[in-house]
Design an enzyme around this catalytic site. Structure first.
Site, mmCIF file in Angstrom:
data_model
loop_
_atom_site.group_PDB
_atom_site.id
_atom_site.type_symbol
_atom_site.label_atom_id
_atom_site.label_comp_id
_atom_site.label_asym_id
_atom_site.label_seq_id
_atom_site.Cartn_x
_atom_site.Cartn_y
_atom_site.Cartn_z
ATOM 1 N N GLU A 170 0.821 -1.221 0.000
ATOM 2 C CA GLU A 170 0.000 0.000 0.000
ATOM 3 C C GLU A 170 0.856 1.272 0.000
ATOM 4 O O GLU A 170 0.938 1.997 1.001
ATOM 5 C CB GLU A 170 -0.952 0.008 1.200
ATOM 6 C CG GLU A 170 -1.907 -1.165 1.214
ATOM 7 C CD GLU A 170 -2.866 -1.138 2.405
ATOM 8 O OE1 GLU A 170 -2.760 -0.245 3.252
ATOM 9 O OE2 GLU A 170 -3.734 -2.028 2.468
ATOM 10 N N GLU A 366 -5.677 -8.558 1.045
ATOM 11 C CA GLU A 366 -6.351 -8.143 2.285
ATOM 12 C C GLU A 366 -7.806 -7.869 1.985
ATOM 13 O O GLU A 366 -8.118 -7.225 0.971
ATOM 14 C CB GLU A 366 -5.748 -6.846 2.871
ATOM 15 C CG GLU A 366 -4.407 -7.013 3.516
ATOM 16 C CD GLU A 366 -3.893 -5.714 4.145
ATOM 17 O OE1 GLU A 366 -4.710 -4.833 4.499
ATOM 18 O OE2 GLU A 366 -2.659 -5.591 4.256
HETATM 19 O O1 IFM Z 1 -4.450 -2.816 9.257
HETATM 20 C C1 IFM Z 1 -4.379 -2.321 7.969
HETATM 21 C C2 IFM Z 1 -3.215 -2.939 7.223
HETATM 22 O O2 IFM Z 1 -2.009 -2.760 7.875
HETATM 23 C C3 IFM Z 1 -3.100 -2.341 5.842
HETATM 24 N N1 IFM Z 1 -4.362 -2.408 5.146
HETATM 25 C C4 IFM Z 1 -5.540 -1.967 5.823
HETATM 26 C C5 IFM Z 1 -5.638 -2.599 7.197
HETATM 27 C C6 IFM Z 1 -6.907 -2.115 7.926
HETATM 28 O O3 IFM Z 1 -6.862 -0.743 8.097
#
Ligand code: IFM
Length: 460
Positions: A170, A366
């Site tokens: 990210e 994710e």
């Molecule tokens: O916890 C975070 C993660 O570290 C990166 N993506 C989003 C998640 C939720 O906010």
């Protein structure tokens, strides 16, 4: 595949779950680890809710074996975690800390002994404080070559047993959200840069790090391996699936959030024209050869997808309008976590169609939600809201596969409640409840639900 209604996934679909180092490991001063920017940032008064830090977190560093036992109970065959750069190269560059490497070697060996494939993210925001002090971390181009050297050091040591690598997690979050002071909540390092151009320069440096990192991983790996980038594009979702709204969502994808300056150059070798037009003089300086470095061949793209932005066709020069969320639109336990399950399907479709990369295998690296989990007197957690959220998103993933898009796996965020950055321990994303006083893990209803999905290979 069985009929769509059964939401059956292909037999080789990768069911997984994900975590990251700073959010779970703790042991911040153990085994030679030095501070990351998050250690420094979270110790500043008022930066993290309730003054929480990742100093102990889930104490996973000392409990990784019992945490892996939970993965076995869950039935996942894939686990995504990250390596902490300051644990492995405490000064950010130079000397490798073999004690730190030993921890990750033991973790990987324990996963492999349990039949679980490790998917290793090399950078999930916890950059060495030493490099922030030295040259302002992502503000400097030097960060890209230091990252590549760190990748070489790790892959030399673990490449005999790890074949699935991910470079950066990210980019927008540790660059734009870390340097644009005034963001709420802010991210580390929280260093003020004075112009929009300077912010965009930090993400350009991160793209260079990704490119050099890909080259370093491939050069150091003793065996064929998979190299991926993990991105969280701003997903534009057509308000209706009329041809006009679909075209609008595709047009809007170019400039939504930072897409045109992050995922576009990584996958196409060019910043999107629309993004550059919008940035004008604020566009980063791009040196000759940079775009070739950034545009490395990838074996997969990881997508971190939680929500989406509705878009409709509009009679204006750009041809689209962003539709705000209605007053009663459902939201999970984060200010930004609007329930838009079609975001999964559209994220996949935008990569394949809008960016013209139908060749690229995709992973949802994710997806998950924070919920206001409460333990009953009997010690159970009935997180029906999380199950609802996950069910809808997995159905959206299934739709993409049913239509022939190359989605290969899904990693639920997260295995356990953890340090949710500026929100500290206040926001729970886990399917394992963690009692942060005792470090006792308790499976939530969503844990049992996901285990059943994996057992049946479908959305239940
Ligand atoms: O916890 C975070 C993660 O570290 C990166 N993506 C989003 C998640 C939720 O906010």
């Amino acid at each position: 595949m069985v009929s769509d209604r059964s939401y059956q996934f292909p037999p080789d679909f990768c069911w997984g779950t994900a975590t990251s180092a700073y959010q779970i490991e703790g042991a911040a001063q153990v085994g030679g680890r030095q501070p990351s920017v998050w250690d420094t940032f979270s110790q500043l008064p008022g930066r993290v809710l309730n003054g929480d830090t990742g100093a102990i977190a889930d104490d996973h560093y000392h409990r990784y074996q019992s945490d892996i036992a939970w993965l076995v109970k869950l039935g996942v065959k894939h686990y995504r975690f990250s390596i902490a750069w300051p644990r492995v190269i405490p000064a950010g560059r130079g000397q490798v800390n073999e004690t730190g490497m030993d921890f990750y070697r033991d973790l990987v060996d324990c996963l492999l002994a349990n039949g679980i494939t490790p998917h290793v993210t090399l950078f999930h925001w916890d950059s060495p404080q030493a490099l922030e002090t030295k040259y302002g971390s992502w503000r400097s181009r030097e960060m890209a070559s230091d990252f590549a050297d760190y990748c070489t050091a790790v892959v030399h040591r673990l490449g005999d047993r790890v074949t699935h690598w991910m470079t950066l997690n990210e980019i927008v979050c540790f660059t734009h959200m870390g340097y644009e002071v005034g963001k709420t909540p802010p991210h580390a390092p929280g260093t003020r840069v004075w112009s929009r151009k300077a912010v965009w320069q930090t993400s350009h440096h991160a793209l260079l790090a990704h490119g050099l990192g890909c080259q370093a991983i491939r050069a150091a790996s003793p065996q064929p391996c998979s190299v991926a980038l993990v991105d969280n594009p701003g997903v534009t979702v057509p308000l209706t699936e009329s041809p006009a709204d679909i075209a609008a969502a595709q047009a809007a994808f170019h400039t939504n959030w930072v897409n045109g300056g992050v995922i576009f150059p990584a996958l196409t070798g060019q910043y999107s024209e629309a993004q550059l037009r919008q940035l004008g003089r604020d566009a980063p300086d791009i040196r000759s050869g940079d775009l070739e470095i950034i545009h490395q061949p990838l074996d997969a793209l990881g997508l971190n997808i939680y929500t989406g932005t509705y878009v409709r066709a509009a009679d204006n020069p750009q041809g689209f309008a962003i539709v705000g969320y209605a007053q009663g639109h459902p939201r999970l336990h984060m200010p930004w976590l609007w329930l838009v399950p079609d975001c999964i399907y559209w994220s996949i479709r935008h990569i394949s169609d809008t960016l013209h990369r139908p060749d690229l295998p995709l992973l949802i690296t994710e997806n998950g939600c924070a919920a206001q989990d409460e333990k009953t007197a009997a010690g159970e957690i009935w997180d029906s809201d999380r199950i609802l959220y996950l069910q809808q998103h997995l159905k959206s993933a299934h739709r993409a596969i049913a239509e022939g898009y190359p989605l290969k796996g899904y990693f639920l965020w997260s295995l356990m409640d953890n340090f949710e950055w500026a929100w500290g321990y206040d926001r729970r994303f886990g399917i394992l409840y963690n009692d942060f006083r005792t470090q006792e893990r308790t499976p939530k209803a969503s844990f049992h639900w996901y285990a059943e999905c994996i057992r049946q290979g479908r959305v239940v």
